[in-house]
Design a protein around this motif. Structure first.
Motif, PDB file in Angstrom:
ATOM      1  N   SER A 118       0.831  -1.209   0.000  1.00  0.00           N
ATOM      2  CA  SER A 118       0.000   0.000   0.000  1.00  0.00           C
ATOM      3  C   SER A 118       0.862   1.255   0.000  1.00  0.00           C
ATOM      4  CB  SER A 118      -0.928  -0.006   1.220  1.00  0.00           C
ATOM      5  OG  SER A 118      -1.782  -1.140   1.214  1.00  0.00           O
ATOM      6  N   GLY A 119       1.959   1.217   0.764  1.00  0.00           N
ATOM      7  CA  GLY A 119       2.852   2.359   0.774  1.00  0.00           C
ATOM      8  C   GLY A 119       3.534   2.584  -0.566  1.00  0.00           C
ATOM      9  N   GLU A 120       3.888   1.499  -1.247  1.00  0.00           N
ATOM     10  CA  GLU A 120       4.508   1.632  -2.563  1.00  0.00           C
ATOM     11  C   GLU A 120       3.532   2.236  -3.567  1.00  0.00           C
ATOM     12  OE1 GLU A 120       7.690  -2.104  -2.424  1.00  0.00           O
ATOM     13  OE2 GLU A 120       5.598  -2.433  -3.028  1.00  0.00           O
ATOM     14  N   GLN A 121       2.276   1.858  -3.470  1.00  0.00           N
ATOM     15  CA  GLN A 121       1.293   2.397  -4.399  1.00  0.00           C
ATOM     16  C   GLN A 121       0.973   3.856  -4.125  1.00  0.00           C
ATOM     17  OE1 GLN A 121      -2.125  -0.179  -4.235  1.00  0.00           O
ATOM     18  NE2 GLN A 121      -1.040  -1.941  -5.112  1.00  0.00           N
ATOM     19  N   SER A 122       1.030   4.254  -2.846  1.00  0.00           N
ATOM     20  CA  SER A 122       0.738   5.642  -2.498  1.00  0.00           C
ATOM     21  C   SER A 122       1.959   6.545  -2.541  1.00  0.00           C
ATOM     22  CB  SER A 122       0.112   5.699  -1.099  1.00  0.00           C
ATOM     23  OG  SER A 122       1.024   5.222  -0.122  1.00  0.00           O
ATOM     24  N   GLY A 123       3.157   5.943  -2.656  1.00  0.00           N
ATOM     25  CA  GLY A 123       4.383   6.737  -2.692  1.00  0.00           C
ATOM     26  C   GLY A 123       4.852   7.197  -1.325  1.00  0.00           C
ATOM     27  N   GLN A 124       4.348   6.592  -0.265  1.00  0.00           N
ATOM     28  CA  GLN A 124       4.738   6.954   1.110  1.00  0.00           C
ATOM     29  C   GLN A 124       5.353   5.749   1.821  1.00  0.00           C
ATOM     30  OE1 GLN A 124       4.494  10.040   2.342  1.00  0.00           O
ATOM     31  NE2 GLN A 124       3.604  10.795   0.416  1.00  0.00           N
ATOM     32  N   VAL A 125       6.295   5.095   1.151  1.00  0.00           N
ATOM     33  CA  VAL A 125       6.870   3.865   1.710  1.00  0.00           C
ATOM     34  C   VAL A 125       7.624   4.146   2.993  1.00  0.00           C
ATOM     35  CG1 VAL A 125       8.303   1.855   1.212  1.00  0.00           C
ATOM     36  CG2 VAL A 125       7.065   2.980  -0.625  1.00  0.00           C
ATOM     37  N   GLY A 126       8.451   5.188   3.005  1.00  0.00           N
ATOM     38  CA  GLY A 126       9.267   5.474   4.177  1.00  0.00           C
ATOM     39  C   GLY A 126       8.434   5.727   5.414  1.00  0.00           C
ATOM     40  N   THR A 127       7.440   6.594   5.285  1.00  0.00           N
ATOM     41  CA  THR A 127       6.580   6.910   6.430  1.00  0.00           C
ATOM     42  C   THR A 127       5.816   5.685   6.903  1.00  0.00           C
ATOM     43  OG1 THR A 127       6.306   9.165   5.600  1.00  0.00           O
ATOM     44  CG2 THR A 127       4.717   8.390   7.243  1.00  0.00           C
ATOM     45  N   LEU A 128       5.299   4.910   5.965  1.00  0.00           N
ATOM     46  CA  LEU A 128       4.542   3.723   6.333  1.00  0.00           C
ATOM     47  C   LEU A 128       5.435   2.682   7.017  1.00  0.00           C
ATOM     48  CD1 LEU A 128       1.780   2.431   6.254  1.00  0.00           C
ATOM     49  CD2 LEU A 128       2.332   1.459   4.037  1.00  0.00           C
ATOM     50  N   LEU A 129       6.656   2.525   6.547  1.00  0.00           N
ATOM     51  CA  LEU A 129       7.575   1.575   7.174  1.00  0.00           C
ATOM     52  C   LEU A 129       7.883   1.966   8.614  1.00  0.00           C
ATOM     53  CD1 LEU A 129      10.089   0.875   4.264  1.00  0.00           C
ATOM     54  CD2 LEU A 129       8.512  -0.761   5.286  1.00  0.00           C
ATOM     55  N   LEU A 130       8.037   3.245   8.868  1.00  0.00           N
ATOM     56  CA  LEU A 130       8.283   3.698  10.241  1.00  0.00           C
ATOM     57  C   LEU A 130       7.068   3.445  11.126  1.00  0.00           C
ATOM     58  CD1 LEU A 130      10.201   7.048   9.627  1.00  0.00           C
ATOM     59  CD2 LEU A 130      11.133   4.868  10.402  1.00  0.00           C
ATOM     60  N   ASN A 131       5.874   3.640  10.582  1.00  0.00           N
ATOM     61  CA  ASN A 131       4.665   3.343  11.353  1.00  0.00           C
ATOM     62  C   ASN A 131       4.572   1.850  11.661  1.00  0.00           C
ATOM     63  OD1 ASN A 131       3.878   6.040  11.300  1.00  0.00           O
ATOM     64  ND2 ASN A 131       2.684   5.789   9.417  1.00  0.00           N
ATOM     65  N   ILE A 132       4.922   1.020  10.680  1.00  0.00           N
ATOM     66  CA  ILE A 132       4.916  -0.425  10.912  1.00  0.00           C
ATOM     67  C   ILE A 132       5.927  -0.789  12.002  1.00  0.00           C
ATOM     68  CG2 ILE A 132       5.432  -2.665   9.866  1.00  0.00           C
ATOM     69  CD1 ILE A 132       4.429  -1.541   7.216  1.00  0.00           C
ATOM     70  N   ALA A 133       7.112  -0.189  11.934  1.00  0.00           N
ATOM     71  CA  ALA A 133       8.152  -0.476  12.922  1.00  0.00           C
ATOM     72  C   ALA A 133       7.706  -0.071  14.318  1.00  0.00           C
ATOM     73  CB  ALA A 133       9.447   0.242  12.546  1.00  0.00           C
ATOM     74  N   ASP A 134       7.060   1.088  14.443  1.00  0.00           N
ATOM     75  CA  ASP A 134       6.561   1.515  15.761  1.00  0.00           C
ATOM     76  C   ASP A 134       5.535   0.523  16.302  1.00  0.00           C
ATOM     77  OD1 ASP A 134       8.157   3.762  15.776  1.00  0.00           O
ATOM     78  OD2 ASP A 134       6.616   5.042  14.855  1.00  0.00           O
ATOM     79  N   PHE A 135       4.628   0.087  15.430  1.00  0.00           N
ATOM     80  CA  PHE A 135       3.608  -0.878  15.858  1.00  0.00           C
ATOM     81  C   PHE A 135       4.246  -2.197  16.291  1.00  0.00           C
ATOM     82  CE2 PHE A 135       0.887  -4.485  14.715  1.00  0.00           C
ATOM     83  CZ  PHE A 135      -0.195  -4.242  15.549  1.00  0.00           C
ATOM     84  N   LEU A 136       5.208  -2.691  15.511  1.00  0.00           N
ATOM     85  CA  LEU A 136       5.871  -3.948  15.852  1.00  0.00           C
ATOM     86  C   LEU A 136       6.666  -3.836  17.145  1.00  0.00           C
ATOM     87  CD1 LEU A 136       7.136  -5.091  12.319  1.00  0.00           C
ATOM     88  CD2 LEU A 136       5.284  -6.098  13.654  1.00  0.00           C
ATOM     89  N   ASP A 137       7.346  -2.704  17.348  1.00  0.00           N
ATOM     90  CA  ASP A 137       8.114  -2.528  18.587  1.00  0.00           C
ATOM     91  C   ASP A 137       7.196  -2.516  19.810  1.00  0.00           C
ATOM     92  OD1 ASP A 137      10.602  -2.472  17.413  1.00  0.00           O
ATOM     93  OD2 ASP A 137      10.583  -0.300  17.086  1.00  0.00           O
ATOM     94  N   GLU A 138       6.053  -1.854  19.706  1.00  0.00           N
ATOM     95  CA  GLU A 138       5.113  -1.850  20.823  1.00  0.00           C
ATOM     96  C   GLU A 138       4.586  -3.258  21.095  1.00  0.00           C
ATOM     97  OE1 GLU A 138       2.096   0.922  19.869  1.00  0.00           O
ATOM     98  OE2 GLU A 138       3.400   2.688  20.013  1.00  0.00           O
ATOM     99  N   GLU A 139       4.274  -3.976  20.024  1.00  0.00           N
ATOM    100  CA  GLU A 139       3.799  -5.346  20.192  1.00  0.00           C
ATOM    101  C   GLU A 139       4.875  -6.238  20.790  1.00  0.00           C
ATOM    102  OE1 GLU A 139       1.733  -8.883  17.473  1.00  0.00           O
ATOM    103  OE2 GLU A 139       2.527  -7.071  16.544  1.00  0.00           O
ATOM    104  N   ASN A 140       6.119  -6.050  20.359  1.00  0.00           N
ATOM    105  CA  ASN A 140       7.220  -6.857  20.889  1.00  0.00           C
ATOM    106  C   ASN A 140       7.434  -6.603  22.376  1.00  0.00           C
ATOM    107  OD1 ASN A 140       7.706  -8.002  18.378  1.00  0.00           O
ATOM    108  ND2 ASN A 140       9.217  -6.464  17.803  1.00  0.00           N
TER     109      ASN A 140
END
Length: 254
Positions: free
Chosen positions: A187-209
């Motif tokens: 979804s991030g690649e299609q919207s052109g916001q890969v970097g921002t989306l990856l950081l959001n994913i990382a924040d979510f994963l870190d909280e879950e971890n």
């Protein structure tokens, strides 16, 4: 920010495993002290009283005698095993085998995969957010990845991007990246916001971890305490049971 987040995650992991490691160390020390000093005194007492011993008591006495007689061999064996394990873990084959086993281990494997995904997505998100070219960002992430399996996955992503494919298409072919993360990256690649989306994913994963690590620690600590109590109780019962039998025999004779 990236360094601070990595330090925070490392500190949380260290804090979570410190107490269980301390409990294991205490349990090992208690067992060694019992076998080295307490069991031999009971063994001498049993020889003087000439009482029949249960199998568990005989096994503990034999283990104590073997440890006291061949302690030097045990120390040499432990040192040799530690050196051999260090050399094997330092080799490419040993590192690959251990990492593969950990990633596929029940429960632990899922946690390690989540940590791996969080690290990769955060590094890649920071680099792409800083307008680093995709291939260069993937190469830097691959060089900064300690796990050989994730490094190979990043290399496959480099090859896919060089052929005009997307990062998510390469990640989706591996079980090291969850399908939900692949869909989010797509979804991030299609919207052109890969970097921002990856950081959001990382924040979510870190909280879950962090939640998972705290949960595992809350389960592990009482389990180790129970195991330590059972171990001490087993040794105590094995040593005192012959005395109880002797008391019962003396009481019946009286």
């Amino acid at each position: 920010k990236l360094t601070a987040k990595r330090v925070q995650i490392r500190n949380s992991i260290i804090g979570a495993v410190t107490y269980p490691c301390l409990l294991v160390t205490v349990a090992s020390g208690v067992l060694v002290l019992l076998l080295a000093f307490v069991v031999p005194r009971f063994a001498s007492l049993f020889e003087t009283l000439d009482v029949p011993l249960p199998p568990t008591t005989r096994a503990l006495i034999a283990l104590s005698h073997a440890g006291r007689a061949y302690w030097w061999a045990l120390v040499l064996a432990a040192v040799a095993a530690a050196v051999a394990a260090k050399l094997w873990l330092g080799s490419p084959g040993g590192k690959r085998a251990v990492q593969a086993a950990l990633l596929r281990a029940p429960q632990i494997g899922g946690v390690l995969r989540n940590f791996g995904m969080a690290r990769i997505t955060r590094l890649l998100g920071v680099l792409l957010g800083g307008h680093v070219p995709v291939l260069e960002a993937l190469r830097l992430v691959r060089d900064g990845t300690a796990n050989v399996h994730y490094a190979e996955l990043i290399a496959q992503a480099e090859e896919a991007v060089s052929r005009g494919q997307t990062i998510s298409s390469a990640f989706s072919r591996s079980d090291l990246i969850s399908p939900s993360v692949c869909e989010a990256i797509n979804s991030g690649e299609q919207s052109g916001q890969v970097g921002t989306l990856l950081l959001n994913i990382a924040d979510f994963l870190d909280e879950e971890n962090e939640v998972v690590v705290r949960s595992l620690t809350s389960i592990l600590e009482p389990a180790i305490l129970i195991l330590l109590g059972l171990l001490v109780a087993f040794v105590a019962m094995s040593m005192f049971l012959p005395l109880f039998d002797l008391t019962a025999i003396a009481g019946g004779g009286a």
